[in-house]
Design an enzyme around this catalytic site. Structure first.
Site, mmCIF file in Angstrom:
data_model
loop_
_atom_site.group_PDB
_atom_site.id
_atom_site.type_symbol
_atom_site.label_atom_id
_atom_site.label_comp_id
_atom_site.label_asym_id
_atom_site.label_seq_id
_atom_site.Cartn_x
_atom_site.Cartn_y
_atom_site.Cartn_z
ATOM 1 N N HIS A 10 0.850 -1.197 0.000
ATOM 2 C CA HIS A 10 0.000 0.000 0.000
ATOM 3 C C HIS A 10 0.878 1.236 0.000
ATOM 4 O O HIS A 10 1.471 1.595 1.018
ATOM 5 C CB HIS A 10 -0.921 0.003 1.225
ATOM 6 C CG HIS A 10 -1.920 1.116 1.231
ATOM 7 N ND1 HIS A 10 -3.284 0.898 1.189
ATOM 8 C CD2 HIS A 10 -1.768 2.472 1.262
ATOM 9 C CE1 HIS A 10 -3.921 2.061 1.215
ATOM 10 N NE2 HIS A 10 -3.015 3.029 1.253
ATOM 11 N N HIS A 66 1.366 5.283 -2.298
ATOM 12 C CA HIS A 66 0.812 6.220 -3.273
ATOM 13 C C HIS A 66 1.971 6.811 -4.076
ATOM 14 O O HIS A 66 2.488 7.884 -3.743
ATOM 15 C CB HIS A 66 0.016 7.313 -2.558
ATOM 16 C CG HIS A 66 -1.206 6.812 -1.866
ATOM 17 N ND1 HIS A 66 -2.477 6.962 -2.383
ATOM 18 C CD2 HIS A 66 -1.358 6.144 -0.694
ATOM 19 C CE1 HIS A 66 -3.363 6.405 -1.567
ATOM 20 N NE2 HIS A 66 -2.695 5.893 -0.527
ATOM 21 N N HIS A 119 -9.636 1.875 0.875
ATOM 22 C CA HIS A 119 -9.329 2.688 2.052
ATOM 23 C C HIS A 119 -10.602 2.675 2.894
ATOM 24 O O HIS A 119 -11.572 3.377 2.575
ATOM 25 C CB HIS A 119 -9.007 4.126 1.654
ATOM 26 C CG HIS A 119 -7.644 4.323 1.064
ATOM 27 N ND1 HIS A 119 -7.216 3.672 -0.075
ATOM 28 C CD2 HIS A 119 -6.620 5.135 1.454
ATOM 29 C CE1 HIS A 119 -5.992 4.072 -0.359
ATOM 30 N NE2 HIS A 119 -5.596 4.954 0.554
ATOM 31 N N GLU A 162 -10.859 4.859 7.503
ATOM 32 C CA GLU A 162 -9.596 5.484 7.922
ATOM 33 C C GLU A 162 -9.917 6.766 8.692
ATOM 34 O O GLU A 162 -9.721 7.877 8.227
ATOM 35 C CB GLU A 162 -8.700 5.785 6.717
ATOM 36 C CG GLU A 162 -7.303 6.240 7.122
ATOM 37 C CD GLU A 162 -6.443 6.671 5.953
ATOM 38 O OE1 GLU A 162 -5.280 7.026 6.193
ATOM 39 O OE2 GLU A 162 -6.922 6.659 4.804
ATOM 40 N N TRP A 205 0.326 13.678 3.161
ATOM 41 C CA TRP A 205 -0.193 13.004 4.349
ATOM 42 C C TRP A 205 0.918 12.632 5.335
ATOM 43 O O TRP A 205 0.689 12.556 6.524
ATOM 44 C CB TRP A 205 -0.959 11.744 3.949
ATOM 45 C CG TRP A 205 -2.179 12.049 3.161
ATOM 46 C CD1 TRP A 205 -3.435 12.337 3.648
ATOM 47 C CD2 TRP A 205 -2.288 12.140 1.738
ATOM 48 N NE1 TRP A 205 -4.299 12.597 2.622
ATOM 49 C CE2 TRP A 205 -3.626 12.483 1.432
ATOM 50 C CE3 TRP A 205 -1.384 11.961 0.683
ATOM 51 C CZ2 TRP A 205 -4.072 12.649 0.122
ATOM 52 C CZ3 TRP A 205 -1.829 12.131 -0.621
ATOM 53 C CH2 TRP A 205 -3.152 12.471 -0.890
#
Length: 425
Positions: free
Chosen positions: A56, A58, A209, A212, A314
């Protein structure tokens, strides 16, 4: 290629392994330590294991922290706002540069399998198109799965559903979702049903997702798991994050776990990211903001760790080292007993492979692809305790990278003898 004096996980013996035509052709126990000839790789008693799996991340957003603005509150939702400001700046060249940099970092740290989410709430789909192209270009060095991820909602973002179907036609491997970010509970539940419907229609994997958030009333996981169960898709479905589970009461969780076990779905926890993003609205006591990793594992439910972000809106840190993520995760999840340590590498190897649905062609077994990494340690415990370096990464019998641990020279100055022998084109 022949590798001698290698230790394998859960065995104290030294082993010799042979790779022929890119496949493990022989694995045998040695009677004693051997001396290497010119054509052999001497593992030196270090731990040889299957490559790390990053399930996982991005990649489309990697290396963008502070562009154009920093996430000042450290919240998930401000991260989404900051990313929305960065999206108009995306170009193919920009994405390629950052993805190459990030993938090289991951390969240098033992990763050979990556699942990356690509934001499709961008009508150009430039991120997804670029990642699908790079997936095919880099396949000899790393295996990449691309998730079509509706960052701003599958049903709440204008045209989101049409963009999802376009992304799947382009070639996304996995269908994503974000039910807790949809405008209403009804839309969140509907999005989970739509994701499963699309998975059946297009024969794709699912990675959502899911929940979360710290809100104990965010319970889309039960919808996802039930739909996976009813459609017999469990092993092909993954719930990422599920941090709201850390706020669920035990009575509800006892009922939920019955469904989760029956469904057979997978879980991904991102310890460093979640402990940073969650609990932001708490005073004290502050929640840890992680899903129930230890309890999932003890229940026999597949769960693995991921880094999630490398220097993005993030999470502004990150270095590609899954051993760091594992170290944090074991601490945060109270998995600090020797039994936990002794199989801890499962959380970034075998469990991740199961999540990516690649177990049949993963692992140190005769007949499987000759992929492995060599770690500076003798077993799971020593590798985690020392945070041992990845000394070598081999894919189908070809060395991707190799390093020698830093040594101390007579002057007392440390000498970095690391050398990478393969670069991304």
């Amino acid at each position: 290629m022949e590798i001698i004096n290698a230790r394998l996980r859960h065995s104290s013996d030294l082993h010799t392994l042979t790779i022929t035509n890119g496949v493990f052709s022989a694995i045998r126990v040695q009677g004693s330590r051997l001396s290497a000839d010119g054509g052999q790789v001497d593992a030196g008693g270090k731990l040889l294991c299957a490559p790390f799996v990053e399930p996982h991340i991005h990649l489309d957003a990697a290396m963008t922290a502070g562009e154009p603005n920093w996430n000042q509150t450290g919240t998930l939702f401000e991260g989404i706002e900051r990313w929305s400001e960065r999206k108009p700046m995306l170009t193919e060249a920009d994405i390629r540069r950052r993805v190459q940099q990030t993938v090289t970092l991951l390969i240098e740290n033992g990763v050979q399998h990556i699942r990356t989410h690509a934001d499709i709430t961008d009508p150009s789909l430039i991120g997804l198109r670029t990642l699908c192209a790079m997936r095919d270009e880099l396949k000899d060095r790393v295996e990449i799965q691309v998730v079509a991820f509706p960052q701003e909602g599958l049903l709440s973002f204008a045209g989101g559903l049409a963009l999802m179907e376009e992304a799947l036609e382009i070639g996304a491997d996995v269908i994503g979702g974000i039910p807790h970010f949809e405008y209403t509970r009804e839309l969140g539940e509907a999005s989970m049903k739509k994701v499963i419907e699309l998975a059946i229609k297009y024969d794709r994997l699912v990675d959502v997702h899911c929940d979360e958030i710290d809100d104990p009333n965010s319970r889309f996981l039960e919808v996802l798991a039930a739909e996976a169960l009813f459609n017999d898709l469990g092993p092909r479905v993954t719930a990422s994050h599920t941090t709201a589970m850390g706020s669920y009461d035990n009575a509800y969780c006892s009922r939920l776990f019955r469904l989760l076990k029956r469904s057979g779905i997978n879980f991904i926890s991102c310890p460093t990211e979640s402990i940073h993003l969650q609990g932001r609205f708490d005073s004290y006591p502050k929640r840890r903001g992680l899903t129930r990793v230890k309890e999932l594992d003890e229940a026999g439910i597949n769960v693995c760790f991921a880094e999630d972000s490398i220097c993005d809106p993030w999470y502004s840190l990150g270095n590609g080292k899954l051993l760091r993520t594992l170290d944090f995760g074991l601490h945060i999840c109270h998995m600090m007993g020797y039994q936990d340590f002794s199989r801890s590498l499962d959380l970034i190897t075998d469990n991740g492979a199961r999540t990516l649905n690649i177990s049949a062609r993963y692992g140190i077994e005769v007949g499987r692809p000759g992929n492995f990494i060599l770690l500076d340690g003798e077993d799971d415990y020593s590798v985690v305790r020392k945070q041992g370096e990845v000394l070598m990464s081999v894919r189908q019998g070809r060395i991707l990278m190799q390093r020698v641990p830093a040594q101390v020279v007579p002057t007392g100055e440390p000498r970095d003898t690391r050398r990478a022998v393969a670069e991304l084109a």
